[in-house]
Design a protein around this motif. Sequence first.
Motif, PDB file in Angstrom:
ATOM      1  N   ARG A   1      -3.460  -2.862  -9.445  1.00  0.00           N
ATOM      2  CA  ARG A   1      -2.191  -2.408 -10.052  1.00  0.00           C
ATOM      3  C   ARG A   1      -1.706  -3.345 -11.155  1.00  0.00           C
ATOM      4  O   ARG A   1      -1.400  -2.905 -12.272  1.00  0.00           O
ATOM      5  CB  ARG A   1      -1.128  -2.317  -8.952  1.00  0.00           C
ATOM      6  CG  ARG A   1       0.264  -1.957  -9.416  1.00  0.00           C
ATOM      7  CD  ARG A   1       1.219  -1.956  -8.230  1.00  0.00           C
ATOM      8  NE  ARG A   1       1.338  -3.245  -7.598  1.00  0.00           N
ATOM      9  CZ  ARG A   1       2.316  -4.118  -7.840  1.00  0.00           C
ATOM     10  NH1 ARG A   1       3.268  -3.825  -8.688  1.00  0.00           N
ATOM     11  NH2 ARG A   1       2.346  -5.291  -7.214  1.00  0.00           N
ATOM     12  N   THR A   2      -1.644  -4.632 -10.861  1.00  0.00           N
ATOM     13  CA  THR A   2      -1.087  -5.559 -11.842  1.00  0.00           C
ATOM     14  C   THR A   2      -2.035  -5.738 -13.033  1.00  0.00           C
ATOM     15  O   THR A   2      -1.589  -5.925 -14.164  1.00  0.00           O
ATOM     16  CB  THR A   2      -0.799  -6.925 -11.202  1.00  0.00           C
ATOM     17  OG1 THR A   2      -1.989  -7.379 -10.554  1.00  0.00           O
ATOM     18  CG2 THR A   2       0.324  -6.819 -10.182  1.00  0.00           C
TER      19      THR A   2
ATOM     20  N   ARG B   1       0.840  -1.198   0.000  1.00  0.00           N
ATOM     21  CA  ARG B   1       0.000   0.000   0.000  1.00  0.00           C
ATOM     22  C   ARG B   1       0.873   1.246   0.000  1.00  0.00           C
ATOM     23  O   ARG B   1       2.057   1.192   0.300  1.00  0.00           O
ATOM     24  CB  ARG B   1      -0.924  -0.006   1.221  1.00  0.00           C
ATOM     25  CG  ARG B   1      -1.927  -1.152   1.200  1.00  0.00           C
ATOM     26  CD  ARG B   1      -3.045  -0.891   0.206  1.00  0.00           C
ATOM     27  NE  ARG B   1      -3.637  -2.141  -0.276  1.00  0.00           N
ATOM     28  CZ  ARG B   1      -4.522  -2.191  -1.266  1.00  0.00           C
ATOM     29  NH1 ARG B   1      -4.912  -1.090  -1.869  1.00  0.00           N
ATOM     30  NH2 ARG B   1      -5.006  -3.342  -1.674  1.00  0.00           N
ATOM     31  N   ASP B   2       0.252   2.372  -0.294  1.00  0.00           N
ATOM     32  CA  ASP B   2       0.928   3.670  -0.402  1.00  0.00           C
ATOM     33  C   ASP B   2       0.798   4.383   0.946  1.00  0.00           C
ATOM     34  O   ASP B   2      -0.309   4.520   1.470  1.00  0.00           O
ATOM     35  CB  ASP B   2       0.226   4.454  -1.527  1.00  0.00           C
ATOM     36  CG  ASP B   2       0.931   5.746  -1.896  1.00  0.00           C
ATOM     37  OD1 ASP B   2       1.404   6.445  -0.979  1.00  0.00           O
ATOM     38  OD2 ASP B   2       0.977   6.056  -3.093  1.00  0.00           O
ATOM     39  N   PHE B   3       1.928   4.845   1.503  1.00  0.00           N
ATOM     40  CA  PHE B   3       1.866   5.536   2.795  1.00  0.00           C
ATOM     41  C   PHE B   3       0.833   6.667   2.771  1.00  0.00           C
ATOM     42  O   PHE B   3       0.073   6.854   3.725  1.00  0.00           O
ATOM     43  CB  PHE B   3       3.233   6.143   3.145  1.00  0.00           C
ATOM     44  CG  PHE B   3       4.270   5.145   3.578  1.00  0.00           C
ATOM     45  CD1 PHE B   3       4.044   4.289   4.640  1.00  0.00           C
ATOM     46  CD2 PHE B   3       5.497   5.088   2.933  1.00  0.00           C
ATOM     47  CE1 PHE B   3       5.004   3.372   5.052  1.00  0.00           C
ATOM     48  CE2 PHE B   3       6.470   4.181   3.333  1.00  0.00           C
ATOM     49  CZ  PHE B   3       6.226   3.330   4.392  1.00  0.00           C
TER      50      PHE B   3
ATOM     51  N   THR C   1       2.544   5.173  -5.442  1.00  0.00           N
ATOM     52  CA  THR C   1       1.643   4.623  -6.464  1.00  0.00           C
ATOM     53  C   THR C   1       1.928   5.161  -7.865  1.00  0.00           C
ATOM     54  O   THR C   1       1.999   4.398  -8.828  1.00  0.00           O
ATOM     55  CB  THR C   1       0.178   4.945  -6.093  1.00  0.00           C
ATOM     56  OG1 THR C   1      -0.114   4.332  -4.837  1.00  0.00           O
ATOM     57  CG2 THR C   1      -0.788   4.464  -7.149  1.00  0.00           C
ATOM     58  N   LEU C   2       2.078   6.470  -7.961  1.00  0.00           N
ATOM     59  CA  LEU C   2       2.161   7.049  -9.306  1.00  0.00           C
ATOM     60  C   LEU C   2       3.453   6.651 -10.009  1.00  0.00           C
ATOM     61  O   LEU C   2       3.453   6.295 -11.183  1.00  0.00           O
ATOM     62  CB  LEU C   2       2.011   8.566  -9.241  1.00  0.00           C
ATOM     63  CG  LEU C   2       0.685   9.063  -8.661  1.00  0.00           C
ATOM     64  CD1 LEU C   2       0.594  10.567  -8.772  1.00  0.00           C
ATOM     65  CD2 LEU C   2      -0.498   8.397  -9.352  1.00  0.00           C
TER      66      LEU C   2
ATOM     67  N   PHE D   1      -8.371   1.942  -7.642  1.00  0.00           N
ATOM     68  CA  PHE D   1      -7.918   0.791  -6.852  1.00  0.00           C
ATOM     69  C   PHE D   1      -6.420   0.513  -7.035  1.00  0.00           C
ATOM     70  O   PHE D   1      -5.913  -0.456  -6.487  1.00  0.00           O
ATOM     71  CB  PHE D   1      -8.712  -0.459  -7.233  1.00  0.00           C
ATOM     72  CG  PHE D   1     -10.073  -0.552  -6.606  1.00  0.00           C
ATOM     73  CD1 PHE D   1     -10.264  -1.188  -5.394  1.00  0.00           C
ATOM     74  CD2 PHE D   1     -11.175   0.011  -7.232  1.00  0.00           C
ATOM     75  CE1 PHE D   1     -11.515  -1.281  -4.811  1.00  0.00           C
ATOM     76  CE2 PHE D   1     -12.442  -0.069  -6.664  1.00  0.00           C
ATOM     77  CZ  PHE D   1     -12.617  -0.721  -5.456  1.00  0.00           C
ATOM     78  N   VAL D   2      -5.758   1.323  -7.830  1.00  0.00           N
ATOM     79  CA  VAL D   2      -4.328   1.097  -8.092  1.00  0.00           C
ATOM     80  C   VAL D   2      -3.519   1.651  -6.931  1.00  0.00           C
ATOM     81  O   VAL D   2      -3.665   2.827  -6.577  1.00  0.00           O
ATOM     82  CB  VAL D   2      -3.904   1.779  -9.409  1.00  0.00           C
ATOM     83  CG1 VAL D   2      -2.396   1.670  -9.601  1.00  0.00           C
ATOM     84  CG2 VAL D   2      -4.651   1.169 -10.585  1.00  0.00           C
TER      85      VAL D   2
END
Lengths: 256, 252
Positions: B172-173, A222-224, B197-198, B191-192
């Motif tokens: 993501r995948t 997950r992203d912080f 993330t980016l 949901f990614v």
Amino acid sequence: MTVLDAHTHPHFREHRAGRAAADVFLREARRHGIEHVVALGDVLAFGRSPNADQLRSINDDTLWLVKRHPQQVTGFCYLNPTLGERAVWQEVERCVAVPGIRGLKLEVANNARDACMRPVMKAAERYGLVVLQHAWSMTKIKQRSFHTDPEDAVLLARRFPNVRVIMAHLTGCGVRGVLAARGCDNLVVDTSGAAPEAGIVAYAVEKLGVQRVIYGSDAPIRDFAVAIARITGAGLGRDAERRILRDNARELLRLP
Amino acid sequence: MNAFDALTWLGHWPFAFLAERRAADLARHLRAHGIARALVSPLDAVFAPEPGPANRALFRAVRGVAALEPVPVINPALPDWRDQLQDCLDHAPVRLVRVLPSYHRVTLTGPAMAELVSTCRQRGVKLAIQVRLIDERHEHHAVSIRPPKVAVLARFLDAFPNAPVLLSGLLRTEAATLAAGRPHVRVDLAFVEWLDTLRTTLAAVPARQVVFASHTPFLETAAAPAKFARTRITPAAQRALLTGNLERFLSA
């Protein structure tokens, strides 16, 4: 506001970047105001039921990180209770010899209600360790023979009232998991798990009280920033946010 | 931030304690999170016998709320889907329609979808496929709903290589697999997620194919702009993801 993240996996073999990746991970945490993380190990690196050598390899990574960053990292010793009482005690004693190991991590080798959890909890009691138990609603997953449902995590905590238990993955445990946890005062729930579903953090605070909810990200899965936004976007107010993002975990882990 | 949100909803969802807002309240809520404009679809169309009434209610609700652009739901598993589409086009300017294959038992590789794709192209309307609404592990115990398989989505996309399609609700995948080599496809970010993330996403998916999405009210709205808050992708790439890519997709 500084943050304490109670649920991270700084080593992730999927990246094939080795231990250097953990340093990158910690820099990324600091960039988001996270001053301290609980490192749980790369718990699925060898499948759901690692053998003793594989466990030691995972825990060696955690021990290395705790020694390297003692101010920023608390380590949890990862265990496979199905390896038996002797193996559990050996690995716990090897890990707790390193300062900064403050807990035990249980994943999906067995269900938390199984008898093989007894030596784990006895070891936690002996060394004053926190137990972080992976949990997820088994309503749809249908793996309860080895995968812990929130009711199972709560049963574990009730059987060992002197052990502090973290039930991981609030979002995976859902409303039913929150309701199961009511009245079980030695159990807190961490806010990690799945996408940032709206409403569940506020619901947990309403039903359990703010003191029983702690921030966890499950990064790098997950992203912080997203994990923190689950808390800051829940409309709880600054005092509650501070308790969830930092104070509750600091008290639970008895950090200075 | 002034983001253009590719995925929001108005209406009632029976399986969670979600905020139910009026259109103007939704627009204000999004604005407070830096979202200036949003595509909005009707939640009540998901379990209704047919989506017409929910679509019409959506058009009425957003009338006069400039920040919200209606995206009606079309159910091509029903025999009247052509009427559903025409009804929508008669009610309001529509640039995008949304199909929910899992909830409506739509066969993506079947003849109705082929005709819908063709009709949309003729009418200048783009198509969104809602791959998931919620994490399938968290569906209510009384329902059995799983997202379409990636291989099925890939077959659908490859059958119409010139049809612009927005895939909403991918993990993501899945986004990396389905966007790769398919320049006609756009994927939303709802949901990614992964560490940063980016940057992780743009390492696997061309930036022009990625669009911002909050999936309000299912997900915490604050989580969507949070992905941009400390990211290290370039300002130009951020602008493209936040607004430009979606606007270009809809206007093309």
